[in-house]
Write an enzyme that holds these catalytic residues in place. Structure first.
Site, mmCIF file in Angstrom:
data_model
loop_
_atom_site.group_PDB
_atom_site.id
_atom_site.type_symbol
_atom_site.label_atom_id
_atom_site.label_comp_id
_atom_site.label_asym_id
_atom_site.label_seq_id
_atom_site.Cartn_x
_atom_site.Cartn_y
_atom_site.Cartn_z
ATOM 1 C CE LYS A 57 -4.365 0.864 2.439
ATOM 2 N NZ LYS A 57 -5.022 0.632 3.626
HETATM 3 O O1 G3P Z 1 -9.221 1.774 4.568
HETATM 4 C C1 G3P Z 1 -8.970 2.843 5.081
HETATM 5 C C2 G3P Z 1 -9.722 3.094 6.266
HETATM 6 O O2 G3P Z 1 -9.117 2.305 7.250
HETATM 7 C C3 G3P Z 1 -9.919 4.455 6.685
HETATM 8 O O3 G3P Z 1 -11.137 4.511 7.327
HETATM 9 O O4 G3P Z 1 -12.704 5.250 8.916
HETATM 10 O O5 G3P Z 1 -10.370 5.757 9.351
HETATM 11 O O6 G3P Z 1 -11.596 6.947 7.355
HETATM 12 P P1 G3P Z 1 -11.478 5.746 8.221
#
Ligand code: G3P
Length: 217
Positions: A83
């Site tokens: 990634k």
């Molecule tokens: O896959 C990316 C994810 O983990 C981000 O999620 O909820 O931190 O925006 P969030």
């Protein structure tokens, strides 16, 4: 649409894998922190739970160091997807690593133009963060739709991996507009099965069955 599990929690991933819900896994530095585990150890355990891609994120910000970290992460298991952040350095590293036949997930995508340049750099996956866009009153699912149109217009093979999924409605929205994959936190995957009419209907069937006095076994 494939489901990746957005988590570094081995127990939760295992449970969902047993239900056939896991086509892959995504992790990031925040999820590794939350797990409290060593990145190499926990990533190796996750890779053993699924044959699908497991994203592990570099933390370097300059191309050569990103490539070195990416190769190191890829040595953990054959199903690692490296990634990389959506910067010019990240895209340079993307070209090097995909040129070596490795899977690359370009992350932190917030615009259609970013998705376009990532596809041109040969990304295996593009990760638009829809929840974080919705947080600032932008249209996360609309971005997925725009990227779908652009990729289909030109035959880009980069897979759209909808990320930052926060609600069950997000899952429906990204499926409707044709995301290839949604990476979903375990708690949201578990909520997908719930419907109050299912619960009410089952309660009625069980009550009526008891009144028949019959047994199946
Ligand atoms: O896959 C990316 C994810 O983990 C981000 O999620 O909820 O931190 O925006 P969030």
């Amino acid at each position: 649409m494939k489901f990746f599990v957005d988590s570094a929690d081995v127990a939760q991933i295992r449970e969902l894998a047993e239900l056939g819900m896991v086509d892959g896994v995504t992790t990031n530095p925040s999820l590794i922190l939350k797990s409290g585990r060593d990145i190499r150890e926990v990533t190796a355990e996750i890779c053993a739970l699924t044959a699908g891609p497991v994203s592990a994120e570099v933390v370097a910000t300059e191309t050569a160091a990103m490539v070195a970290e990416g190769r190191r992460l890829a040595s953990i298991a054959p199903n690692i997807a490296i990634k990389l952040p959506l910067t010019w350095d990240g895209l340079r590293a993307c070209r090097v690593l995909t040129g070596e036949g490795r899977m690359v997930n370009v992350t932190l995508c917030f615009s259609a133009n970013q998705a376009l340049v990532a596809a041109k750099a040969g990304a295996t996956f593009i990760s638009p963060f829809i929840g974080r866009l919705d947080d600032i009153n932008h249209d996360g699912a609309g971005l997925i739709a725009d990227i779908r149109t652009i990729y289909d217009n030109y035959g880009f093979r980069t897979q759209i991996l909808a990320a930052s999924i926060r609600t069950v409605n997000h899952v429906t929205e990204v499926a409707r507009v044709g995301a290839d994959v949604a990476t979903v936190p375990p708690e949201i995957i578990r909520k997908l099965v719930h419907h109050p009419l299912t619960d009410a209907g089952l309660a009625t069937f069980l009550k009526d069955w008891a009144r028949t006095g019959q047994k199946i076994l």
